[in-house]
Design an enzyme around this catalytic site. Structure first.
Site, PDB file in Angstrom:
ATOM      1  N   LYS A 191       0.822  -1.216   0.000  1.00  0.00           N
ATOM      2  CA  LYS A 191       0.000   0.000   0.000  1.00  0.00           C
ATOM      3  C   LYS A 191       0.859   1.271   0.000  1.00  0.00           C
ATOM      4  CE  LYS A 191      -3.885  -2.171  -0.165  1.00  0.00           C
ATOM      5  NZ  LYS A 191      -3.431  -3.545  -0.053  1.00  0.00           N
TER       6      LYS A 191
HETATM    7  C1  LIG Z   1      -9.633  -3.637  -1.953  1.00  0.00           C
HETATM    8  C2  LIG Z   1      -8.959  -4.361  -0.832  1.00  0.00           C
HETATM    9  N1  LIG Z   1      -9.695  -4.742   0.235  1.00  0.00           N
HETATM   10  C3  LIG Z   1      -9.145  -5.358   1.284  1.00  0.00           C
HETATM   11  C4  LIG Z   1      -7.804  -5.669   1.307  1.00  0.00           C
HETATM   12  C5  LIG Z   1      -7.250  -6.426   2.460  1.00  0.00           C
HETATM   13  O1  LIG Z   1      -6.327  -5.715   3.210  1.00  0.00           O
HETATM   14  P1  LIG Z   1      -5.270  -6.488   4.130  1.00  0.00           P
HETATM   15  O2  LIG Z   1      -4.280  -7.130   3.220  1.00  0.00           O
HETATM   16  O3  LIG Z   1      -4.686  -5.399   4.953  1.00  0.00           O
HETATM   17  O4  LIG Z   1      -6.018  -7.491   4.939  1.00  0.00           O
HETATM   18  C6  LIG Z   1      -6.991  -5.284   0.232  1.00  0.00           C
HETATM   19  C7  LIG Z   1      -5.540  -5.584   0.246  1.00  0.00           C
HETATM   20  O5  LIG Z   1      -4.868  -5.576  -0.755  1.00  0.00           O
HETATM   21  C8  LIG Z   1      -7.585  -4.620  -0.863  1.00  0.00           C
HETATM   22  O6  LIG Z   1      -6.856  -4.233  -1.931  1.00  0.00           O
END
Ligand SMILES: Cc1ncc(COP(=O)(O)O)c(C=O)c1O
Length: 367
Positions: A191
């Site tokens: 990110k």
């Molecule tokens: C659109 C979206 N939602 C949720 C997530 C999940 O985040 P995390 O990897 O922090 O659990 C991501 C991660 O890439 C994402 O791109």
């Protein structure tokens, strides 16, 4: 020794530096408890200030933040949640964990955000939430106000999965994540800022914020007590992650500027190639987190670029047909992205000569 010309360019890599190290070292001298406390509060304040939200609650990742949002809104087994068929699989999985049923809807071709008309058509008496994913920092082309109106009209709350949208705003100037009852962010490794793992929820609703704080801390009525008025879980953060997050947040404005610049340079570098189309961004509002595009002959281009020292990543396949869900149905936009979508190198440390080299290699491939 490899020359800069030959150095492998990964599609993505997080960037931490002396500032993160200094924050961590100074915290280690404090003899703290490591679990969330003052640094975490500072990180939450920084996110709240940056997004303009009244409250920010950080949790251990951007999937759990969505699960927590759904829990806070009272979702449970059998409830339907509308999700885009083009998204990271965490979006539907976050509610599947509660026994809720993700209902997949196709996305707009230009933004890859939920299609409004199809969202409306998918609402049933069992629909308890709409998860609006702002793909790569983009707002829906129909305008966020149309989704807010749909939510008001039907009484179905909007949860914004803004995992890819820190640094992006709606046309009315609100930061993405502020139109829904809750907005969710992720700080996973790729990110725009990262704490390794991490997530956050933002809201202006005092009661909801208090509920989320209880839910993430075993349902405690107040920190440090063992009085539990409600059932809660442990979705807490750590001070070590917060140290990194605090330093990363200070870098965010410059990263927003550079991400836009990177996109602009790709746009210029690839302008003469009809075989590759970048998804459009309004840079006055949107911060492209990844460089996303549709390409011809993707399955040949990817290994070619790899052989030339350039990493790429194919964009998400439609989720309904992944083995994990195994559903049938027709989703032309998500299916086309699954077949032709490609992320080019997008890391913040990408240099201008590297972008020029990537564009030149793509041009050579199509020549
Ligand atoms: C659109 C979206 N939602 C949720 C997530 C999940 O985040 P995390 O990897 O922090 O659990 C991501 C991660 O890439 C994402 O791109």
């Amino acid at each position: 020794m490899s020359t800069p010309e030959q150095e492998f360019i990964p599609q993505m890599r997080p960037l931490f530096g002396a500032e993160e190290k200094a924050e961590l070292l100074s915290y280690l001298d404090e003899d703290g408890f490591f679990t969330e406390f003052k640094k975490t509060e500072l990180f939450e304040r920084q996110i709240a200030e940056f997004t303009g939200a009244k409250h920010c609650i950080v949790v251990n990742n951007g999937t759990v933040s969505l699960t927590l949002a759904a829990l806070a809104l009272g979702l449970g087994p059998g409830d339907e949640v509308i999700v885009p068929n083009y998204t990271m699989i965490a979006t539907p999985n976050s509610v599947k964990m509660l026994g809720a049923v993700p209902v997949f809807v196709d996305v707009e071709p230009e933004t890859l955000v939920l299609d409004l008309k199809q969202t409306r058509a998918a609402i049933t008496p069992r629909t308890k939430a709409i998860m609006l994913v702002s793909a790569n920092g983009r707002a829906p082309a129909c305008g966020i106000a149309a989704f807010e109106a749909l939510s008001r009209e039907t009484g179905v709350p909007l949860i914004e999965d803004a995992a890819q949208s820190l640094g992006s705003c709606y046309a009315d100037g609100r930061h993405i994540g502020r139109a829904g009852v809750l907005g969710s962010f992720s700080f996973s490794a790729p990110k725009i800022i990262s704490t390794g793992q991490g997530g956050a929820l933002i809201t202006d609703d005092d009661d909801l914020a208090a509920k989320l704080r209880r839910l993430k801390d075993f349902g405690r009525a107040a920190g440090g007590t063992d009085v539990h008025d409600s059932v809660g879980y442990n979705f807490k953060f750590t001070e070590l992650q917060a140290c990194v997050g605090v330093a990363q947040m200070r870098k965010l404005p410059e990263r927003v500027r550079r991400k836009k610049e990177i996109w602009r340079r790709y746009q210029e570098g690839l302008a003469g190639l009809p075989q590759i189309q970048l998804f459009a961004h309004d840079l006055s509002l949107c911060t492209p987190w990844f460089i996303d595009c549709k390409v011809e002959r993707r399955d040949e281009l990817v290994p070619y670029l790899k052989s030339r020292g350039i990493g790429t990543r194919t964009m998400y396949p439609p989720i309904h047909s992944q083995k994990a869900y195994g559903l049938s149905g027709s989703y032309p936009v998500a299916e086309e992205v699954g077949a032709r979508g490609l992320w080019l190198p997008s890391m913040i440390q990408l240099s201008d000569p590297q972008i020029a080299r990537i564009c030149a290699e793509i041009a050579r491939f199509f020549a």
